[in-house]
Design an enzyme around this catalytic site. Structure first.
Site, PDB file in Angstrom:
ATOM      1  CB  SER A  16      -0.907   0.108   1.142  1.00 46.88           C
ATOM      2  OG  SER A  16      -0.297  -0.203   2.409  1.00 46.88           O
ATOM      3  CD  GLU A  18       0.571   7.667   5.019  1.00 46.33           C
ATOM      4  OE1 GLU A  18       0.329   6.616   5.729  1.00 46.33           O
ATOM      5  OE2 GLU A  18       0.851   8.595   5.791  1.00 46.33           O
ATOM      6  CG  ASP A 110      -0.138  14.296  16.869  1.00 49.18           C
ATOM      7  OD1 ASP A 110       0.067  13.661  17.897  1.00 49.18           O
ATOM      8  OD2 ASP A 110       0.275  13.959  15.717  1.00 49.18           O
ATOM      9  CG  PHE A 220       8.021  13.651  10.056  1.00 53.48           C
ATOM     10  CD1 PHE A 220       7.021  14.523  10.659  1.00 53.48           C
ATOM     11  CD2 PHE A 220       7.527  12.438   9.611  1.00 53.48           C
ATOM     12  CE1 PHE A 220       5.530  14.147  10.826  1.00 53.48           C
ATOM     13  CE2 PHE A 220       6.372  11.949   9.818  1.00 53.48           C
ATOM     14  CZ  PHE A 220       5.280  12.733  10.480  1.00 53.48           C
ATOM     15  CG  HIS A 270       1.424   1.864   4.739  1.00 49.63           C
ATOM     16  ND1 HIS A 270       0.255   2.118   3.984  1.00 49.63           N
ATOM     17  CD2 HIS A 270       1.728   3.069   5.007  1.00 49.63           C
ATOM     18  CE1 HIS A 270      -0.052   3.423   4.222  1.00 49.63           C
ATOM     19  NE2 HIS A 270       0.709   3.952   4.782  1.00 49.63           N
TER      20      HIS A 270
HETATM   21  P1  FAD Z   1      -4.348   6.400  19.969  1.00 52.02           P
HETATM   22  O1  FAD Z   1      -4.089   5.062  19.532  1.00 52.02           O
HETATM   23  O2  FAD Z   1      -5.603   6.913  20.229  1.00 52.02           O
HETATM   24  O3  FAD Z   1      -3.486   6.948  21.237  1.00 52.02           O
HETATM   25  C1  FAD Z   1      -1.870   7.176  21.129  1.00 52.02           C
HETATM   26  C2  FAD Z   1      -1.295   7.251  22.518  1.00 52.02           C
HETATM   27  O4  FAD Z   1      -2.090   8.207  23.167  1.00 52.02           O
HETATM   28  C3  FAD Z   1      -1.548   6.098  23.197  1.00 52.02           C
HETATM   29  O5  FAD Z   1      -0.320   6.069  24.039  1.00 52.02           O
HETATM   30  C4  FAD Z   1      -2.613   6.200  24.146  1.00 52.02           C
HETATM   31  O6  FAD Z   1      -2.580   5.629  25.289  1.00 52.02           O
HETATM   32  C5  FAD Z   1      -2.679   7.755  24.403  1.00 52.02           C
HETATM   33  N1  FAD Z   1      -3.996   8.298  24.365  1.00 52.02           N
HETATM   34  C6  FAD Z   1      -5.008   8.004  23.839  1.00 52.02           C
HETATM   35  N2  FAD Z   1      -6.154   8.710  24.187  1.00 52.02           N
HETATM   36  C7  FAD Z   1      -5.665   9.421  25.041  1.00 52.02           C
HETATM   37  C8  FAD Z   1      -6.378  10.531  25.969  1.00 52.02           C
HETATM   38  N3  FAD Z   1      -7.738  10.809  25.742  1.00 52.02           N
HETATM   39  N4  FAD Z   1      -5.607  11.286  26.905  1.00 52.02           N
HETATM   40  C9  FAD Z   1      -4.359  10.907  26.842  1.00 52.02           C
HETATM   41  N5  FAD Z   1      -3.764   9.935  26.220  1.00 52.02           N
HETATM   42  C10 FAD Z   1      -4.417   9.413  25.373  1.00 52.02           C
HETATM   43  N6  FAD Z   1      -1.966  12.177  11.921  1.00 52.02           N
HETATM   44  C11 FAD Z   1      -2.798  13.129  11.116  1.00 52.02           C
HETATM   45  O7  FAD Z   1      -3.081  14.237  11.693  1.00 52.02           O
HETATM   46  N7  FAD Z   1      -3.361  12.722   9.859  1.00 52.02           N
HETATM   47  C12 FAD Z   1      -2.939  11.501   9.411  1.00 52.02           C
HETATM   48  O8  FAD Z   1      -3.590  11.155   8.260  1.00 52.02           O
HETATM   49  C13 FAD Z   1      -2.365  10.632  10.025  1.00 52.02           C
HETATM   50  N8  FAD Z   1      -2.025   9.287   9.453  1.00 52.02           N
HETATM   51  C14 FAD Z   1      -1.014   8.346  10.212  1.00 52.02           C
HETATM   52  C15 FAD Z   1      -0.772   7.168   9.743  1.00 52.02           C
HETATM   53  C16 FAD Z   1      -0.258   6.289  10.104  1.00 52.02           C
HETATM   54  C17 FAD Z   1       0.141   4.763   9.697  1.00 52.02           C
HETATM   55  C18 FAD Z   1       0.447   6.643  11.694  1.00 52.02           C
HETATM   56  C19 FAD Z   1       1.231   5.856  12.127  1.00 52.02           C
HETATM   57  C20 FAD Z   1       0.378   7.772  12.268  1.00 52.02           C
HETATM   58  C21 FAD Z   1      -0.673   8.805  11.435  1.00 52.02           C
HETATM   59  N9  FAD Z   1      -0.905  10.006  12.000  1.00 52.02           N
HETATM   60  C22 FAD Z   1      -1.782  11.064  11.259  1.00 52.02           C
HETATM   61  C23 FAD Z   1      -0.356  10.603  13.408  1.00 52.02           C
HETATM   62  C24 FAD Z   1      -1.273  10.088  14.285  1.00 52.02           C
HETATM   63  O9  FAD Z   1      -2.487  11.060  14.515  1.00 52.02           O
HETATM   64  C25 FAD Z   1      -0.441  10.574  15.816  1.00 52.02           C
HETATM   65  O10 FAD Z   1       0.867   9.552  15.865  1.00 52.02           O
HETATM   66  C26 FAD Z   1      -0.936  10.512  17.221  1.00 52.02           C
HETATM   67  O11 FAD Z   1      -0.297  11.081  18.189  1.00 52.02           O
HETATM   68  C27 FAD Z   1      -1.673   9.456  17.574  1.00 52.02           C
HETATM   69  O12 FAD Z   1      -2.839   8.817  17.174  1.00 52.02           O
HETATM   70  P2  FAD Z   1      -3.097   7.245  17.332  1.00 52.02           P
HETATM   71  O13 FAD Z   1      -4.456   6.883  16.286  1.00 52.02           O
HETATM   72  O14 FAD Z   1      -2.101   6.568  17.239  1.00 52.02           O
HETATM   73  O15 FAD Z   1      -3.738   7.448  18.763  1.00 52.02           O
END
Ligand code: FAD
Length: 292
Positions: A16, A18, A110, A220, A270
């Site tokens: 895949s 990105e 974030d 980054f 990916h």
């Molecule tokens: P989660 O899995 O929800 O949580 C990550 C961490 O935060 C965990 O340690 C969890 O314990 C903690 N946590 C969760 N909820 C809470 C809360 N309510 N309070 C305190 N701590 C909490 N970012 C973008 O903006 N756009 C994108 O398109 C994008 N694509 C991505 C694609 C991939 C493959 C990856 C790996 C990252 C991508 N990101 C993107 C970045 C991502 O948004 C960040 O890494 C973000 O910090 C965490 O997202 P997550 O979905 O892993 O969060």
């Protein structure tokens, strides 16, 4: 060695790619040029990111639907829940469904203060990625991918917290995890072991970041908690003004990384393309995939 198998001997290989939504006409031209070069490699899907806090909401939808329509390749739309109400996020999900997009990469996102700053969910929003996955599931039958962190998410207090969080996302209805970039395969392999030990059996697809610009990628990487090993920095040292050698070293580094993973039995990759096709094309060839 798995990496010496020839095309056709590896039907289980899945790729895949990105992309990010382009901002200018010139960037859009490069986006399409790369899409048209990579589509014939029959990727499982091409994904388009969702700009920080939803800043590219319309552009993500437009690009992801055009990719699917113009190339016939399956497309996945990224989606974050940071800074938005549940209703706003649900409307985006419905928009994806109406455009025929049934794959979503579901993320927390974030805070606007920057990557690594404390995260506070919107009072009427989804709490995190696991909560978002459950919300998407309630809306429709999507193929959902979530993020995984071979070096631990910077906000996970410890490994247990990190792996538990991944498990919650998969249990909520995601079918695979895609990893953050990493440059030490040992970190990835150890992470997969930890996940398997915790009863996670979904694919954990390595996210491969070819180094188009060492300066940019190392900046980054440090912001998102991915480390740059000394040996890697050493390979690029002094190459800022020598793009030709930089490109050769970058392709050697990425090739070495995927070949090692193939030999470890990894079959899904990916690739973070940065909207460029050259290194992704080379990697696909090395993995045994040519344009059809
Ligand atoms: P989660 O899995 O929800 O949580 C990550 C961490 O935060 C965990 O340690 C969890 O314990 C903690 N946590 C969760 N909820 C809470 C809360 N309510 N309070 C305190 N701590 C909490 N970012 C973008 O903006 N756009 C994108 O398109 C994008 N694509 C991505 C694609 C991939 C493959 C990856 C790996 C990252 C991508 N990101 C993107 C970045 C991502 O948004 C960040 O890494 C973000 O910090 C965490 O997202 P997550 O979905 O892993 O969060």
């Amino acid at each position: 060695r798995a990496s010496r198998k020839i095309a056709g001997q590896r039907p289980d290989l899945q790729l895949s790619f990105e992309f990010f939504p382009p901002k200018t006409d010139a960037m859009e031209e490069r986006f399409w040029d790369s899409i048209h070069k990579l589509a014939p490699l029959q990727p499982r899907f091409v994904s388009v990111t969702y700009g920080a806090g939803g800043s590219t909401r319309e552009r993500t939808l437009r690009m992801v639907s055009s990719v699917k329509r113009d190339t016939g390749v399956d497309a996945a739309a990224h989606l974050t829940c940071v800074g938005a109400t549940r209703d706003e996020v649900d409307a985006v999900v419905r928009g994806y469904a109406e455009a025929g997009i049934n794959r979503i990469v579901a993320l927390r996102g974030d805070p606007p203060e920057g990557v690594g700053q404390p995260f506070t969910p919107h009072p009427e929003g989804y709490q995190n990625a696991a909560d978002l996955v459950a919300g998407i599931r309630r809306i429709g039958d999507f193929d959902i991918s979530v993020a995984a962190y071979p070096e631990k998410h910077p906000q996970s207090a410890d490994w247990q917290t990190d792996i538990d969080n991944l498990k919650r996302k998969l249990d909520a209805g995601a079918s695979r995890a895609i990893t953050q970039m990493f440059f030490s395969n040992a970190d990835y392999l150890r992470y997969v072991e930890r996940a398997r030990a915790a009863g996670i059996d979904a694919p954990i697809v390595p996210g491969i970041q070819p180094i188009h610009s060492f300066k940019q990628i190392s900046n980054f990487a440090s912001r998102c908690g991915a480390s740059i090993p000394d040996w890697l920095a050493e390979r690029f040292a002094g190459l800022d003004e020598d793009p030709e050698t930089h490109a050769l070293v970058a392709s050697a580094v990425a090739a070495e990384q995927v070949v090692e993973l193939l030999d470890e039995g990894v079959t899904e990759f990916h690739i973070y393309t940065m909207n460029r096709s050259n290194l992704a094309l080379a990697l696909a060839r090395i993995l045994g995939r040519r344009p059809d």
